[in-house]
Design a protein around this motif. Structure first.
Motif, PDB file in Angstrom:
ATOM      1  N   VAL A   1       2.853  12.820  10.971  1.00  0.00           N
ATOM      2  CA  VAL A   1       3.760  11.676  11.028  1.00  0.00           C
ATOM      3  C   VAL A   1       3.533  10.771   9.821  1.00  0.00           C
ATOM      4  O   VAL A   1       2.399  10.487   9.446  1.00  0.00           O
ATOM      5  N   CYS A   2       4.620  10.331   9.212  1.00  0.00           N
ATOM      6  CA  CYS A   2       4.538   9.524   7.992  1.00  0.00           C
ATOM      7  C   CYS A   2       4.474   8.032   8.334  1.00  0.00           C
ATOM      8  O   CYS A   2       5.372   7.500   9.003  1.00  0.00           O
ATOM      9  N   ARG A   3       3.423   7.373   7.863  1.00  0.00           N
ATOM     10  CA  ARG A   3       3.272   5.929   8.035  1.00  0.00           C
ATOM     11  C   ARG A   3       3.244   5.208   6.690  1.00  0.00           C
ATOM     12  O   ARG A   3       2.891   4.040   6.622  1.00  0.00           O
ATOM     13  N   GLU A   4       3.606   5.906   5.632  1.00  0.00           N
ATOM     14  CA  GLU A   4       3.542   5.340   4.289  1.00  0.00           C
ATOM     15  C   GLU A   4       4.739   4.423   4.016  1.00  0.00           C
ATOM     16  O   GLU A   4       5.754   4.467   4.708  1.00  0.00           O
ATOM     17  N   LYS A   5       4.607   3.590   2.993  1.00  0.00           N
ATOM     18  CA  LYS A   5       5.715   2.722   2.597  1.00  0.00           C
ATOM     19  C   LYS A   5       6.846   3.564   2.023  1.00  0.00           C
ATOM     20  O   LYS A   5       6.634   4.636   1.452  1.00  0.00           O
TER      21      LYS A   5
END
Length: 290
Positions: free
Chosen positions: A237-241
């Motif tokens: 899962v992507c939590r990056e800006k």
């Protein structure tokens, strides 16, 4: 399928429905069902407003140059003498199957178009789409006029030989809805189907503003293309800006977003001719494929 075709014609022919109403409802679902309150936060509203204004600019430019672009596309098509399949070939093929074939063919073309736009010189045409720092369903429509022209010309030159005009409305509708869906802030990865149908998690990495994700997950519908051609990236899962601010493109100013390609090509030409590059290379945020 006749009913689906009728729905597709209404969807494709009404900008209020496909550009505003449907993505708004998708954002509302994220806000109410999944409790992601930033779906209608200040940044989201400002980015969405910029997206819609860029769309209005595209519409205005299209009105000015539509005839010229159409004439160019027709002349290019005629000059290439592209052979076409007989329309009777599809007579006995169910419409649903023709639509699937059309989606796969379109997605294959989209993959290589998209990969091209992640190269240094083509990146300025695509940067507008990556300028959104609050990716949501509306982001699907944050596309610069230059990119829209490039994509449209490629469809004319690379797909019309298939001769499936009866399936095009459904293909366009399903592709558009899926494109909005994958830009939603959802933690869906589609499990065993993740290589066949792109998910929001898969595509969110494509918009992540981190070097390891640049130029990855290029496919619009079928991640299988990324697996086959070496651009697949899926660490979870992507939590990056989100966004591409380090590339020098604005996120909320539609005018700056619109003139970015000219500014960036000017910089690239000056650099190529021996001029001193800026301290921060705008193209460094473009996932460059050589």
């Amino acid at each position: 399928m006749e009913i689906l075709n009728d729905i597709a014609n209404v969807f494709n022919g009404n900008m209020l429905i496909n550009v505003i109403l449907v993505p708004f409802l998708m954002c509302a679902i994220v806000y109410t069902v999944y409790k992601k309150r930033d779906a209608f936060g200040r940044d989201a509203v400002q980015n969405t407003a910029a997206t819609l204004l860029v769309g209005c600019m595209n519409f205005g430019v299209a009105l000015l140059f539509y005839k010229d672009i159409n004439a160019f596309a027709q002349s290019a098509y005629d000059a290439l003498h592209i052979p076409t399949l007989p329309e009777t070939l599809w007579t006995s093929v169910p419409l649903w199957l023709v639509c699937i074939i059309g989606i796969v063919a379109k997605d294959f073309v989209d993959y290589w178009n998209h990969r091209l736009m992640h190269t240094r010189w083509a990146w300025p045409t695509h940067a507008a789409h990556h300028s959104d720092t609050h990716v949501n369903a509306f982001t699907a429509y944050r596309v610069h006029f230059f990119e829209a022209v490039l994509m449209s010309l490629s469809y004319i030159l690379l797909l019309t030989w298939m001769q499936i005009p009866h399936a095009i409305p459904v293909v366009v509708m399903l592709s558009s809805i899926h494109n909005m869906y994958v830009h939603m802030d959802l933690d869906y990865d589609h499990g065993r189907l993740k290589y066949l149908i792109a998910s929001p998690v898969f595509h969110r990495w494509h918009h992540a503003d981190v070097p390891e994700a640049h130029g990855k997950n290029i496919a619009n519908v079928m991640p299988l293309w990324d697996v086959l051609f070496g651009t697949y990236y899926y660490p979870g899962v992507c939590r990056e800006k989100m966004g591409a601010l380090e590339s020098g493109i604005a996120d909320k100013n539609p005018l700056l977003i619109y003139i970015y390609p000219i500014q960036e090509w000017t910089r690239l030409v000056r650099t190529a001719l021996g001029g001193a590059p800026r301290q921060v290379e705008p193209a460094q945020n473009a996932p460059v494929q050589n």
